[in-house]
Write a protein that holds these residues in place. Structure first.
Motif, mmCIF file in Angstrom:
data_model
loop_
_atom_site.group_PDB
_atom_site.id
_atom_site.type_symbol
_atom_site.label_atom_id
_atom_site.label_comp_id
_atom_site.label_asym_id
_atom_site.label_seq_id
_atom_site.Cartn_x
_atom_site.Cartn_y
_atom_site.Cartn_z
ATOM 1 N N GLU A 7 0.831 -1.206 0.000
ATOM 2 C CA GLU A 7 0.000 0.000 0.000
ATOM 3 C C GLU A 7 0.865 1.255 0.000
ATOM 4 O OE1 GLU A 7 -4.132 -0.831 2.239
ATOM 5 O OE2 GLU A 7 -2.338 -1.082 3.491
ATOM 6 N N LYS A 8 1.933 1.238 0.768
ATOM 7 C CA LYS A 8 2.857 2.379 0.804
ATOM 8 C C LYS A 8 3.513 2.594 -0.555
ATOM 9 C CE LYS A 8 3.977 1.978 5.701
ATOM 10 N NZ LYS A 8 5.010 1.641 6.685
ATOM 11 N N ILE A 9 3.896 1.494 -1.203
ATOM 12 C CA ILE A 9 4.536 1.594 -2.525
ATOM 13 C C ILE A 9 3.559 2.207 -3.529
ATOM 14 C CG2 ILE A 9 5.422 0.247 -4.473
ATOM 15 C CD1 ILE A 9 6.657 -1.668 -2.365
ATOM 16 N N TRP A 10 2.327 1.695 -3.574
ATOM 17 C CA TRP A 10 1.345 2.217 -4.534
ATOM 18 C C TRP A 10 0.932 3.651 -4.201
ATOM 19 C CZ3 TRP A 10 0.696 0.722 -9.186
ATOM 20 C CH2 TRP A 10 0.920 -0.596 -9.536
ATOM 21 N N LEU A 11 0.843 3.989 -2.963
ATOM 22 C CA LEU A 11 0.527 5.358 -2.557
ATOM 23 C C LEU A 11 1.643 6.307 -2.996
ATOM 24 C CD1 LEU A 11 -1.553 7.068 -1.073
ATOM 25 C CD2 LEU A 11 -0.310 6.626 1.035
ATOM 26 N N SER A 12 2.891 5.893 -2.781
ATOM 27 C CA SER A 12 4.035 6.707 -3.225
ATOM 28 C C SER A 12 4.038 6.839 -4.744
ATOM 29 C CB SER A 12 5.347 6.078 -2.766
ATOM 30 O OG SER A 12 5.388 6.006 -1.365
ATOM 31 N N PHE A 13 3.791 5.745 -5.445
ATOM 32 C CA PHE A 13 3.731 5.773 -6.907
ATOM 33 C C PHE A 13 2.650 6.743 -7.393
ATOM 34 C CE2 PHE A 13 1.911 4.132 -10.881
ATOM 35 C CZ PHE A 13 3.015 4.253 -11.716
ATOM 36 N N GLY A 14 1.486 6.720 -6.774
ATOM 37 C CA GLY A 14 0.392 7.620 -7.155
ATOM 38 C C GLY A 14 0.736 9.084 -6.932
ATOM 39 N N ILE A 15 1.363 9.385 -5.810
ATOM 40 C CA ILE A 15 1.739 10.776 -5.509
ATOM 41 C C ILE A 15 2.806 11.265 -6.480
ATOM 42 C CG2 ILE A 15 2.857 12.242 -3.785
ATOM 43 C CD1 ILE A 15 1.333 10.590 -1.643
ATOM 44 N N VAL A 16 3.815 10.438 -6.759
ATOM 45 C CA VAL A 16 4.857 10.811 -7.712
ATOM 46 C C VAL A 16 4.254 11.000 -9.110
ATOM 47 C CG1 VAL A 16 6.944 9.982 -8.893
ATOM 48 C CG2 VAL A 16 6.755 9.802 -6.413
ATOM 49 N N SER A 17 3.343 10.129 -9.522
ATOM 50 C CA SER A 17 2.695 10.252 -10.829
ATOM 51 C C SER A 17 1.913 11.560 -10.925
ATOM 52 C CB SER A 17 1.755 9.080 -11.081
ATOM 53 O OG SER A 17 2.476 7.880 -11.143
ATOM 54 N N LEU A 18 1.212 11.916 -9.877
ATOM 55 C CA LEU A 18 0.454 13.167 -9.851
ATOM 56 C C LEU A 18 1.379 14.370 -9.981
ATOM 57 C CD1 LEU A 18 -2.322 14.484 -9.504
ATOM 58 C CD2 LEU A 18 -1.930 14.447 -7.052
ATOM 59 N N ILE A 19 2.488 14.358 -9.281
ATOM 60 C CA ILE A 19 3.465 15.459 -9.353
ATOM 61 C C ILE A 19 4.039 15.566 -10.772
ATOM 62 C CG2 ILE A 19 5.733 16.223 -8.554
ATOM 63 C CD1 ILE A 19 4.899 15.110 -5.763
ATOM 64 N N VAL A 20 4.380 14.432 -11.378
ATOM 65 C CA VAL A 20 4.922 14.439 -12.744
ATOM 66 C C VAL A 20 3.870 14.978 -13.716
ATOM 67 C CG1 VAL A 20 5.665 12.955 -14.660
ATOM 68 C CG2 VAL A 20 6.622 12.632 -12.379
ATOM 69 N N PHE A 21 2.645 14.524 -13.613
ATOM 70 C CA PHE A 21 1.573 14.983 -14.506
ATOM 71 C C PHE A 21 1.369 16.487 -14.382
ATOM 72 C CE2 PHE A 21 -2.940 16.106 -14.895
ATOM 73 C CZ PHE A 21 -3.101 15.874 -16.250
ATOM 74 N N LEU A 22 1.250 17.001 -13.168
ATOM 75 C CA LEU A 22 1.042 18.439 -12.983
ATOM 76 C C LEU A 22 2.251 19.250 -13.458
ATOM 77 C CD1 LEU A 22 -0.796 18.443 -9.553
ATOM 78 C CD2 LEU A 22 -1.778 18.809 -11.825
ATOM 79 N N SER A 23 3.442 18.712 -13.313
ATOM 80 C CA SER A 23 4.640 19.396 -13.816
ATOM 81 C C SER A 23 4.627 19.488 -15.332
ATOM 82 C CB SER A 23 5.905 18.672 -13.362
ATOM 83 O OG SER A 23 5.987 18.659 -11.962
ATOM 84 N N VAL A 24 4.244 18.417 -16.012
ATOM 85 C CA VAL A 24 4.164 18.436 -17.484
ATOM 86 C C VAL A 24 3.136 19.463 -17.947
ATOM 87 C CG1 VAL A 24 3.435 17.079 -19.492
ATOM 88 C CG2 VAL A 24 4.998 16.088 -17.821
ATOM 89 N N VAL A 25 1.977 19.503 -17.329
ATOM 90 C CA VAL A 25 0.952 20.481 -17.689
ATOM 91 C C VAL A 25 1.448 21.899 -17.422
ATOM 92 C CG1 VAL A 25 -1.358 21.324 -17.119
ATOM 93 C CG2 VAL A 25 -0.962 18.882 -17.377
ATOM 94 N N GLY A 26 2.099 22.114 -16.302
ATOM 95 C CA GLY A 26 2.618 23.447 -15.974
ATOM 96 C C GLY A 26 3.677 23.913 -16.943
ATOM 97 N N VAL A 27 4.621 23.039 -17.278
ATOM 98 C CA VAL A 27 5.672 23.402 -18.235
ATOM 99 C C VAL A 27 5.054 23.708 -19.599
ATOM 100 C CG1 VAL A 27 7.630 22.470 -19.539
ATOM 101 C CG2 VAL A 27 7.538 22.209 -17.064
ATOM 102 N N SER A 28 4.115 22.884 -20.034
ATOM 103 C CA SER A 28 3.462 23.112 -21.321
ATOM 104 C C SER A 28 2.703 24.427 -21.338
ATOM 105 C CB SER A 28 2.503 21.957 -21.626
ATOM 106 O OG SER A 28 1.795 22.196 -22.800
#
Length: 155
Positions: A7-28
């Motif tokens: 659960e900790k691994i998947w929770l960390s993966f989800g948070i990192v994915s969200l940060i990456v997604f928002l960063s891509v949208v922000g840079v674009s």
């Protein structure tokens, strides 16, 4: 509260994915100038043909370096007589609709606007290269949607 190792691994993966997604949208959005079109002014869809600048659609020269292109989108086409604009000049597109939601997309440019009845959508663009550019509708607007296109010539 105890969390299992997976659960900790998947929770960390989800948070990192969200940060990456928002960063891509922000840079674009900010560094590459991908922003929504502005100028959502109101217009009566019943009186579009009587309201300036849509009472005389087409290209109008505003000053030495600025041109305005007024277009009405309707099923299944654009009221755009002989669109010819110069390269290297600012072109202000003003687009509205009389019936349903359309889009106004110029191929190979950053011009991509939603055209909503009752609204005037405005977008400024400067063509760097001469040529013919395809204008099309990306919003399904009915059975004749595939026929909804026109061209703009840049000289």
């Amino acid at each position: 509260m105890h969390l299992h190792k997976y659960e900790k691994i998947w929770l960390s993966f989800g948070i990192v994915s969200l940060i990456v997604f928002l960063s891509v949208v922000g840079v674009s959005a900010f560094s590459q100038d991908h922003t929504p079109s502005g100028g959502m002014d109101m217009i009566d869809p019943e009186k579009v043909n009587e309201t300036a600048p849509f009472d005389n659609p087409g290209v109008t020269q505003l000053d030495e370096d600025t041109y305005q292109v007024a277009i009405v989108a309707l099923a299944f086409g654009y009221t755009a007589p002989d669109l010819r604009v110069p390269a290297g000049k600012e072109i202000i597109f003003k687009v509205t609709s009389t019936d349903v939601v359309h889009s106004f997309t110029i191929d190979n440019t950053k011009v991509n606007m939603m055209v909503v009845p009752g609204r005037i959508t405005t977008k400024s663009y400067t063509f760097e290269e001469p040529g013919k550019y395809l204008i099309l509708c990306n919003e399904y607007c009915g059975t004749g949607h595939h026929m909804m296109y026109t061209e703009i010539e840049v000289y």
